[in-house]
Design a protein around this motif. Structure first.
Motif, PDB file in Angstrom:
ATOM      1  N   TYR A 113       0.833  -1.210   0.000  1.00 43.11           N
ATOM      2  CA  TYR A 113       0.000   0.000   0.000  1.00 43.11           C
ATOM      3  C   TYR A 113       0.866   1.258   0.000  1.00 43.11           C
ATOM      4  CZ  TYR A 113      -4.450  -2.409   0.648  1.00 43.11           C
ATOM      5  OH  TYR A 113      -5.576  -3.178   0.453  1.00 43.11           O
ATOM      6  N   TYR A 114       1.979   1.214   0.731  1.00 43.38           N
ATOM      7  CA  TYR A 114       2.904   2.354   0.699  1.00 43.38           C
ATOM      8  C   TYR A 114       3.410   2.567  -0.725  1.00 43.38           C
ATOM      9  CZ  TYR A 114       7.353   4.708   0.558  1.00 43.38           C
ATOM     10  OH  TYR A 114       8.384   5.540   0.178  1.00 43.38           O
ATOM     11  N   TYR A 153       0.893   4.321  -2.762  1.00 43.86           N
ATOM     12  CA  TYR A 153       0.889   5.746  -2.378  1.00 43.86           C
ATOM     13  C   TYR A 153       1.959   6.505  -3.154  1.00 43.86           C
ATOM     14  CZ  TYR A 153       3.229   9.523   0.119  1.00 43.86           C
ATOM     15  OH  TYR A 153       3.897  10.681   0.418  1.00 43.86           O
ATOM     16  N   GLY A 190      -3.632   8.653  -3.289  1.00 46.06           N
ATOM     17  CA  GLY A 190      -2.387   8.174  -2.712  1.00 46.06           C
ATOM     18  C   GLY A 190      -2.397   8.225  -1.194  1.00 46.06           C
ATOM     19  N   LEU A 191      -2.946   9.291  -0.628  1.00 42.64           N
ATOM     20  CA  LEU A 191      -2.988   9.433   0.827  1.00 42.64           C
ATOM     21  C   LEU A 191      -3.872   8.370   1.477  1.00 42.64           C
ATOM     22  CD1 LEU A 191      -3.109  13.325   1.244  1.00 42.64           C
ATOM     23  CD2 LEU A 191      -1.178  11.773   1.620  1.00 42.64           C
ATOM     24  N   TYR A 240      -4.030   5.304   0.439  1.00 42.74           N
ATOM     25  CA  TYR A 240      -3.179   4.130   0.496  1.00 42.74           C
ATOM     26  C   TYR A 240      -2.102   4.285   1.573  1.00 42.74           C
ATOM     27  CZ  TYR A 240      -5.351   2.433  -3.789  1.00 42.74           C
ATOM     28  OH  TYR A 240      -6.250   1.973  -4.718  1.00 42.74           O
ATOM     29  N   LEU A 241      -1.623   5.523   1.776  1.00 41.84           N
ATOM     30  CA  LEU A 241      -0.647   5.759   2.828  1.00 41.84           C
ATOM     31  C   LEU A 241      -1.256   5.443   4.192  1.00 41.84           C
ATOM     32  CD1 LEU A 241       2.098   6.779   3.804  1.00 41.84           C
ATOM     33  CD2 LEU A 241       1.158   9.106   3.795  1.00 41.84           C
ATOM     34  N   GLY A 272       5.321   3.305   5.620  1.00 43.59           N
ATOM     35  CA  GLY A 272       4.186   4.193   5.862  1.00 43.59           C
ATOM     36  C   GLY A 272       4.387   5.026   7.112  1.00 43.59           C
ATOM     37  N   LYS A 307       4.252   9.081   6.864  1.00 43.79           N
ATOM     38  CA  LYS A 307       3.136   9.676   7.601  1.00 43.79           C
ATOM     39  C   LYS A 307       3.642  10.422   8.832  1.00 43.79           C
ATOM     40  CE  LYS A 307      -1.356  10.169   8.408  1.00 43.79           C
ATOM     41  NZ  LYS A 307      -2.299  10.791   7.472  1.00 43.79           N
TER      42      LYS A 307
END
Length: 212
Positions: free
Chosen positions: A111-112, A115, A131-132, A134-135, A146, A150
């Protein structure tokens, strides 16, 4: 006599090649993945690619993630002779698809990766908001990558939201996992004196550690 010796030499060579092949295949995925990471950090990209590719072909989500990460950072050029035979745009699509496969197995690192692709428009149309999402999913699943991104964003307010306490918590989790992004980001904060007391020496030490 020469023909006999040639046949024996050929037979020995084939035996060695087949033996190496079976030894590689007999290795469990976790071992191959670790060997790939060691090679990656040693900048032995061909060796790393071969290990990650084998893991990815076995359907391993981490193999897919690391193969994508390596390919993206090396721009598809693992060495002068080992290069992806595709355009840069096709290479980005290849990387995106690998990240997508990894994320499809609910892998936080995958997922990162998605993103990062959506943020820069690599392999997919640029879409920061997508994208955010997924982050956030990568953080939810405990990805050290992540956590690093983040965490830094929450400390600096890069995405319009500031939460220094939560951001530092995420960064420390990333550093604890020995993620070089988290280590480098924390070093930047110490050098600049953001959210922590200025400590240039400590900051530079962390930056060097992350770079290494």
């Amino acid at each position: 006599m020469n023909r006999i010796h040639s046949s024996k030499s050929l037979g020995v060579s084939l035996f060695v090649i087949i033996s190496i092949f079976f030894v590689s295949c007999s290795k469990d995925t976790a071992t191959l993945l670790e060997e790939g990471k060691v090679a990656f950090y040693s900048k032995e990209y061909v060796k790393a690619k071969n290990a990650f590719l084998e893991c990815a072909n076995r359907g391993d989500s981490q193999g897919q993630f690391w193969l994508a990460l390596l390919t993206n950072q090396a721009h598809g050029h693992y060495s002068d002779t080992d290069t992806l035979d595709m355009s840069i745009d096709d290479m980005y699509k290849y990387v995106f698809d690998l990240y997508k496969k990894s994320a499809g197995q609910n892998d936080g690192d995958g997922y990162y990766g998605l993103y990062s692709c959506y943020l820069d428009g690599r392999g997919v149309e640029e879409n920061t908001q997508e994208g955010l999402k997924y982050l956030d999913k990568s953080v939810e699943l405990g990805s050290s990558w992540g956590y690093a991104v983040k965490g830094r964003a929450l400390v600096t307010g890069d995405f319009g939201v500031t939460d220094v306490t939560k951001g530092m918590e995420y960064l420390k989790k990333s550093v604890k996992a020995e993620n070089y992004l988290g280590i480098s980001f924390l070093g930047e904060l110490y050098v600049a004196g953001i959210a922590v007391k200025v400590d240039v020496d400590k900051g530079l030490e962390l930056l060097e550690e992350g770079a290494n």
